[in-house]
Design a protein around this motif. Structure first.
Motif, mmCIF file in Angstrom:
data_model
loop_
_atom_site.group_PDB
_atom_site.id
_atom_site.type_symbol
_atom_site.label_atom_id
_atom_site.label_comp_id
_atom_site.label_asym_id
_atom_site.label_seq_id
_atom_site.Cartn_x
_atom_site.Cartn_y
_atom_site.Cartn_z
ATOM 1 N N HIS A 63 55.981 -29.487 -51.505
ATOM 2 C CA HIS A 63 56.099 -29.414 -52.959
ATOM 3 C C HIS A 63 56.608 -30.739 -53.508
ATOM 4 C CE1 HIS A 63 57.665 -28.078 -56.950
ATOM 5 N NE2 HIS A 63 56.423 -27.632 -56.974
ATOM 6 N N THR A 64 57.871 -30.863 -53.827
ATOM 7 C CA THR A 64 58.426 -32.128 -54.320
ATOM 8 C C THR A 64 58.869 -32.923 -53.096
ATOM 9 O OG1 THR A 64 59.156 -30.981 -56.299
ATOM 10 C CG2 THR A 64 60.063 -33.165 -55.923
ATOM 11 N N VAL A 65 57.914 -33.639 -52.514
ATOM 12 C CA VAL A 65 58.130 -34.377 -51.280
ATOM 13 C C VAL A 65 57.604 -35.792 -51.486
ATOM 14 C CG1 VAL A 65 57.464 -34.522 -48.849
ATOM 15 C CG2 VAL A 65 57.953 -32.301 -49.865
ATOM 16 N N ILE A 66 58.397 -36.777 -51.064
ATOM 17 C CA ILE A 66 57.977 -38.174 -51.162
ATOM 18 C C ILE A 66 58.012 -38.789 -49.773
ATOM 19 C CG2 ILE A 66 58.478 -40.451 -52.108
ATOM 20 C CD1 ILE A 66 59.774 -39.029 -54.500
ATOM 21 N N ALA A 67 56.882 -39.329 -49.355
ATOM 22 C CA ALA A 67 56.786 -40.088 -48.115
ATOM 23 C C ALA A 67 56.508 -41.526 -48.528
ATOM 24 C CB ALA A 67 55.680 -39.538 -47.243
ATOM 25 N N PHE A 68 57.436 -42.424 -48.174
ATOM 26 C CA PHE A 68 57.391 -43.784 -48.692
ATOM 27 C C PHE A 68 57.694 -44.785 -47.577
ATOM 28 C CE2 PHE A 68 59.460 -47.500 -50.555
ATOM 29 C CZ PHE A 68 58.581 -47.831 -51.561
ATOM 30 N N ASN A 70 56.450 -45.375 -44.613
ATOM 31 C CA ASN A 70 56.336 -45.010 -43.199
ATOM 32 C C ASN A 70 55.069 -45.653 -42.633
ATOM 33 O OD1 ASN A 70 58.548 -42.901 -43.164
ATOM 34 N ND2 ASN A 70 57.215 -42.035 -44.734
ATOM 35 N N ASP A 71 54.954 -45.720 -41.305
ATOM 36 C CA ASP A 71 53.684 -46.181 -40.741
ATOM 37 C C ASP A 71 52.571 -45.214 -41.163
ATOM 38 O OD1 ASP A 71 55.175 -48.189 -39.566
ATOM 39 O OD2 ASP A 71 54.769 -47.566 -37.510
ATOM 40 N N THR A 72 52.767 -43.923 -40.874
ATOM 41 C CA THR A 72 51.906 -42.854 -41.361
ATOM 42 C C THR A 72 52.794 -41.894 -42.121
ATOM 43 O OG1 THR A 72 50.313 -43.059 -39.555
ATOM 44 C CG2 THR A 72 50.397 -40.941 -40.694
ATOM 45 N N ASN A 73 52.459 -41.609 -43.362
ATOM 46 C CA ASN A 73 53.321 -40.751 -44.165
ATOM 47 C C ASN A 73 53.228 -39.282 -43.760
ATOM 48 O OD1 ASN A 73 54.540 -42.761 -45.693
ATOM 49 N ND2 ASN A 73 52.948 -42.730 -47.260
ATOM 50 N N SER A 96 52.512 -39.701 -51.499
ATOM 51 C CA SER A 96 52.369 -40.539 -50.314
ATOM 52 C C SER A 96 52.187 -41.963 -50.818
ATOM 53 C CB SER A 96 51.152 -40.098 -49.496
ATOM 54 O OG SER A 96 50.903 -41.041 -48.472
ATOM 55 N N ASP A 97 53.145 -42.850 -50.496
ATOM 56 C CA ASP A 97 53.106 -44.193 -51.069
ATOM 57 C C ASP A 97 53.569 -45.232 -50.048
ATOM 58 O OD1 ASP A 97 52.716 -46.126 -53.013
ATOM 59 O OD2 ASP A 97 54.557 -45.681 -54.094
ATOM 60 N N MET A 98 52.979 -46.406 -50.116
ATOM 61 C CA MET A 98 53.402 -47.603 -49.393
ATOM 62 C C MET A 98 53.434 -47.435 -47.873
ATOM 63 S SD MET A 98 53.885 -49.915 -51.744
ATOM 64 C CE MET A 98 54.896 -51.199 -51.058
ATOM 65 N N CYS A 99 52.445 -46.717 -47.304
ATOM 66 C CA CYS A 99 52.395 -46.588 -45.844
ATOM 67 C C CYS A 99 51.753 -47.839 -45.246
ATOM 68 C CB CYS A 99 51.605 -45.356 -45.448
ATOM 69 S SG CYS A 99 49.859 -45.485 -45.853
ATOM 70 N N LYS A 100 52.011 -48.055 -43.965
ATOM 71 C CA LYS A 100 51.396 -49.180 -43.268
ATOM 72 C C LYS A 100 49.993 -48.841 -42.781
ATOM 73 C CE LYS A 100 55.751 -51.141 -41.754
ATOM 74 N NZ LYS A 100 56.619 -51.434 -40.598
ATOM 75 N N ALA A 101 49.814 -47.646 -42.224
ATOM 76 C CA ALA A 101 48.531 -47.278 -41.615
ATOM 77 C C ALA A 101 47.787 -46.221 -42.425
ATOM 78 C CB ALA A 101 48.755 -46.791 -40.185
ATOM 79 N N TYR A 102 48.348 -44.997 -42.471
ATOM 80 C CA TYR A 102 47.676 -43.870 -43.112
ATOM 81 C C TYR A 102 48.623 -43.169 -44.072
ATOM 82 C CZ TYR A 102 44.464 -44.445 -39.182
ATOM 83 O OH TYR A 102 43.591 -44.960 -38.265
ATOM 84 N N ALA A 120 48.339 -34.058 -53.984
ATOM 85 C CA ALA A 120 49.317 -35.157 -53.914
ATOM 86 C C ALA A 120 48.742 -36.450 -54.472
ATOM 87 C CB ALA A 120 49.752 -35.381 -52.468
ATOM 88 N N ASN A 121 49.626 -37.287 -54.998
ATOM 89 C CA ASN A 121 49.259 -38.644 -55.381
ATOM 90 C C ASN A 121 49.388 -39.523 -54.156
ATOM 91 O OD1 ASN A 121 48.776 -38.592 -58.357
ATOM 92 N ND2 ASN A 121 50.766 -37.584 -58.261
ATOM 93 N N ILE A 122 48.347 -40.301 -53.894
ATOM 94 C CA ILE A 122 48.278 -41.129 -52.690
ATOM 95 C C ILE A 122 48.064 -42.565 -53.121
ATOM 96 C CG2 ILE A 122 47.045 -41.532 -50.538
ATOM 97 C CD1 ILE A 122 46.048 -38.581 -50.780
ATOM 98 N N GLY A 123 48.996 -43.457 -52.728
ATOM 99 C CA GLY A 123 48.859 -44.834 -53.178
ATOM 100 C C GLY A 123 49.329 -45.860 -52.173
ATOM 101 N N SER A 124 48.805 -47.060 -52.341
ATOM 102 C CA SER A 124 49.261 -48.281 -51.674
ATOM 103 C C SER A 124 49.251 -48.188 -50.158
ATOM 104 C CB SER A 124 50.647 -48.667 -52.187
ATOM 105 O OG SER A 124 50.593 -48.872 -53.582
ATOM 106 N N ALA A 125 48.192 -47.620 -49.592
ATOM 107 C CA ALA A 125 48.052 -47.575 -48.139
ATOM 108 C C ALA A 125 47.716 -48.967 -47.619
ATOM 109 C CB ALA A 125 46.974 -46.578 -47.738
ATOM 110 N N GLY A 126 48.529 -49.436 -46.703
ATOM 111 C CA GLY A 126 48.269 -50.716 -46.060
ATOM 112 C C GLY A 126 48.818 -51.937 -46.757
#
Length: 179
Positions: A63-68, A70-73, A96-102, A120-126
């Motif tokens: 739900h209200t979860v932020i993955a920021f 991480n290599d893979t969020n 899901s934001d600012m991951c290195k890989a996925y 989910a909003n997905i941004g800035s992969a890589g």
């Protein structure tokens, strides 16, 4: 945090900072009964994998979860238990934001005919160095799965915003999703 062989659990109000995996959830090796993880007000940052659904589990609700950062969020696979995962839900309050890989990677060859609701909003992969491959939403293996994407945005990925390598997947992307 490793939620091993769990069934019906709520996890909330937490910050996960780890060198390896922030949160892992899986069911039991001998049954498909593991289900229902409700996650709310949780941040994962700087991990190898932020959130990992690792086999034999269904009904995971981010739900209200932020993955920021991480290599893979988010990773959905069979890395801990060699059983299929089932339905998953990512709310519009999930980021899901600012991951290195996925940003979000689904690699579950054991599944058959399951469903993921992706709001989910997905941004800035890589964009975080060193970065590769920089894919926002990656459906690697999800046999006969259905993915409904209703995200507001999938943006700023150095490679693909959405990548599907499994030809058996049915994907519907909302016309209001900005990629």
């Amino acid at each position: 945090i490793w939620l091993d062989n769990v069934n019906v659990i709520s996890y909330k109000d937490s910050i996960l900072l780890a060198q390896n995996e922030g949160l892992i959830v899986n069911g039991a090796p001998g049954t498909d009964e593991g289900s229902d993880l409700w996650m709310d007000n949780v941040l994962s940052q700087g991990c190898k994998v932020g959130f990992h659904v690792a086999g034999g589990f269904g009904g995971y609700y981010f739900h209200t979860v932020i993955a920021f950062g991480n290599d893979t969020n988010f990773l959905i696979d069979n890395g801990r238990v060699a059983r299929r995962n089932r339905e998953g839900f990512f709310s519009r309050h999930c980021v899901s934001d600012m991951c290195k890989a996925y940003g979000i990677r689904v690699n579950d060859p054991l599944i058959s005919n399951s469903y993921i609701q992706m709001d989910a909003n997905i941004g800035s992969a890589g964009v975080v160095s060193p970065a590769s491959p920089g894919v926002g939403l990656y459906i690697q293996s999800f046999p006969n799965g259905r993915v409904h994407v209703n995200s507001a945005e999938i943006f700023n990925c150095i490679s693909d915003g959405v990548r599907i390598d499994d030809a058996s997947v049915t994907m519907q992307i909302s016309p209001t999703t900005y990629i």
